[in-house]
Design an enzyme around this catalytic site. Structure first.
Site, PDB file in Angstrom:
ATOM      1  N   ASP A 143       0.846  -1.195   0.000  1.00 51.18           N
ATOM      2  CA  ASP A 143       0.000   0.000   0.000  1.00 51.18           C
ATOM      3  C   ASP A 143       0.887   1.254   0.000  1.00 51.18           C
ATOM      4  O   ASP A 143       1.881   1.325   0.720  1.00 51.18           O
ATOM      5  CB  ASP A 143      -0.913  -0.001   1.233  1.00 51.18           C
ATOM      6  CG  ASP A 143      -2.061   0.970   1.107  1.00 51.18           C
ATOM      7  OD1 ASP A 143      -3.219   0.518   1.030  1.00 51.18           O
ATOM      8  OD2 ASP A 143      -1.806   2.203   1.085  1.00 51.18           O
ATOM      9  N   ILE A 144       0.490   2.226  -0.802  1.00 54.80           N
ATOM     10  CA  ILE A 144       1.298   3.450  -0.933  1.00 54.80           C
ATOM     11  C   ILE A 144       1.265   4.296   0.350  1.00 54.80           C
ATOM     12  O   ILE A 144       2.191   5.056   0.616  1.00 54.80           O
ATOM     13  CB  ILE A 144       0.826   4.257  -2.175  1.00 54.80           C
ATOM     14  CG1 ILE A 144       1.911   5.177  -2.684  1.00 54.80           C
ATOM     15  CG2 ILE A 144      -0.461   5.008  -1.908  1.00 54.80           C
ATOM     16  CD1 ILE A 144       1.664   5.722  -4.082  1.00 54.80           C
TER      17      ILE A 144
ATOM     18  N   HIS B  99     -10.218  -5.346  -3.169  1.00 53.90           N
ATOM     19  CA  HIS B  99      -8.864  -5.565  -2.628  1.00 53.90           C
ATOM     20  C   HIS B  99      -8.954  -6.038  -1.188  1.00 53.90           C
ATOM     21  O   HIS B  99      -9.795  -5.578  -0.415  1.00 53.90           O
ATOM     22  CB  HIS B  99      -7.986  -4.321  -2.742  1.00 53.90           C
ATOM     23  CG  HIS B  99      -8.638  -3.052  -2.280  1.00 53.90           C
ATOM     24  ND1 HIS B  99      -9.592  -2.388  -3.033  1.00 53.90           N
ATOM     25  CD2 HIS B  99      -8.478  -2.328  -1.151  1.00 53.90           C
ATOM     26  CE1 HIS B  99      -9.981  -1.313  -2.367  1.00 53.90           C
ATOM     27  NE2 HIS B  99      -9.326  -1.255  -1.227  1.00 53.90           N
ATOM     28  N   LEU B 100      -8.061  -6.947  -0.878  1.00 52.23           N
ATOM     29  CA  LEU B 100      -7.935  -7.487   0.480  1.00 52.23           C
ATOM     30  C   LEU B 100      -6.711  -6.850   1.111  1.00 52.23           C
ATOM     31  O   LEU B 100      -5.594  -6.987   0.603  1.00 52.23           O
ATOM     32  CB  LEU B 100      -7.764  -9.009   0.393  1.00 52.23           C
ATOM     33  CG  LEU B 100      -7.466  -9.773   1.682  1.00 52.23           C
ATOM     34  CD1 LEU B 100      -8.601  -9.646   2.691  1.00 52.23           C
ATOM     35  CD2 LEU B 100      -7.216 -11.252   1.368  1.00 52.23           C
TER      36      LEU B 100
HETATM   37  P1  5GP Z   1      -9.768   1.246   0.466  1.00 48.70           P
HETATM   38  O1  5GP Z   1     -10.008   2.454   1.306  1.00 48.70           O
HETATM   39  O2  5GP Z   1     -10.395   1.375  -0.902  1.00 48.70           O
HETATM   40  O3  5GP Z   1     -10.093  -0.031   1.160  1.00 48.70           O
HETATM   41  O4  5GP Z   1      -8.196   1.172   0.264  1.00 48.70           O
HETATM   42  C1  5GP Z   1      -7.516   1.680  -0.835  1.00 48.70           C
HETATM   43  C2  5GP Z   1      -6.063   1.607  -0.494  1.00 48.70           C
HETATM   44  O5  5GP Z   1      -5.333   1.781  -1.703  1.00 48.70           O
HETATM   45  C3  5GP Z   1      -5.602   2.704   0.463  1.00 48.70           C
HETATM   46  O6  5GP Z   1      -5.028   2.102   1.618  1.00 48.70           O
HETATM   47  C4  5GP Z   1      -4.590   3.500  -0.355  1.00 48.70           C
HETATM   48  O7  5GP Z   1      -3.493   3.932   0.411  1.00 48.70           O
HETATM   49  C5  5GP Z   1      -4.176   2.505  -1.433  1.00 48.70           C
HETATM   50  N1  5GP Z   1      -3.786   3.136  -2.688  1.00 48.70           N
HETATM   51  C6  5GP Z   1      -4.480   4.093  -3.366  1.00 48.70           C
HETATM   52  N2  5GP Z   1      -3.841   4.413  -4.507  1.00 48.70           N
HETATM   53  C7  5GP Z   1      -2.714   3.639  -4.551  1.00 48.70           C
HETATM   54  C8  5GP Z   1      -1.648   3.533  -5.504  1.00 48.70           C
HETATM   55  O8  5GP Z   1      -1.591   4.207  -6.529  1.00 48.70           O
HETATM   56  N3  5GP Z   1      -0.673   2.630  -5.215  1.00 48.70           N
HETATM   57  C9  5GP Z   1      -0.702   1.854  -4.088  1.00 48.70           C
HETATM   58  N4  5GP Z   1       0.318   1.009  -3.920  1.00 48.70           N
HETATM   59  N5  5GP Z   1      -1.689   1.932  -3.175  1.00 48.70           N
HETATM   60  C10 5GP Z   1      -2.689   2.824  -3.396  1.00 48.70           C
END
Ligand code: 5GP
Length: 115
Positions: free
Chosen positions: A28-29, A98-99
């Site tokens: 995660d970024i 995503h998990l």
């Molecule tokens: P959600 O809130 O949808 O469950 O989690 C999305 C996750 O994706 C977040 O933790 C966010 O930091 C991560 N994320 C968003 N954009 C990117 C990206 O471009 N690269 C990576 N590696 N992670 C990302």
């Protein structure tokens, strides 16, 4: 195209920790803990709401892979959290299933009783 499809297509970079023909796992970024890996199907599935019976094996594979990555990254013994956010109330930001595999720190607080 969502951002995770772009990562699958190598249009934007990611720190990949596992890849096969069906699944990609990458860091995660914006990690919330020392280990924060996202495990995604390469097939575009927007969220858990779009899962069908035919996806059961794929989802099972993602969970078993999470266990293996946790072992590889040496957080299994102390434990970790697996999380799939779904839709607006679930806090899902990226519209590609995503998990989250989160560990390497104590993570007791995120879900609390409402009463
Ligand atoms: P959600 O809130 O949808 O469950 O989690 C999305 C996750 O994706 C977040 O933790 C966010 O930091 C991560 N994320 C968003 N954009 C990117 C990206 O471009 N690269 C990576 N590696 N992670 C990302």
């Amino acid at each position: 195209m969502d951002i995770f499809c772009k990562i699958i297509n190598k249009e934007i970079p990611a720190e990949v920790v596992y890849e096969d023909k069906e699944i990609l796992a990458f860091r995660d970024i914006h990690p919330v803990a020392p280990v924060h890996v996202l495990i995604i199907p390469k097939k575009h599935i927007e969220s858990a709401n779009e899962l069908s019976d035919g996806d059961a094996q794929l989802i099972g594979k993602m969970v078993v892979l999470a266990k293996k990555i946790a072992q590889d990254l040496q957080i299994s013994e102390k434990g970790y959290k697996l999380l799939i956010r779904t839709g607006k109330d679930g806090g899902q930001e990226v519209p590609h299933l995503h998990l989250h595999l989160i560990g390497g720190a104590e993570l007791y607080e995120e879900i609390r009783p409402i009463n």
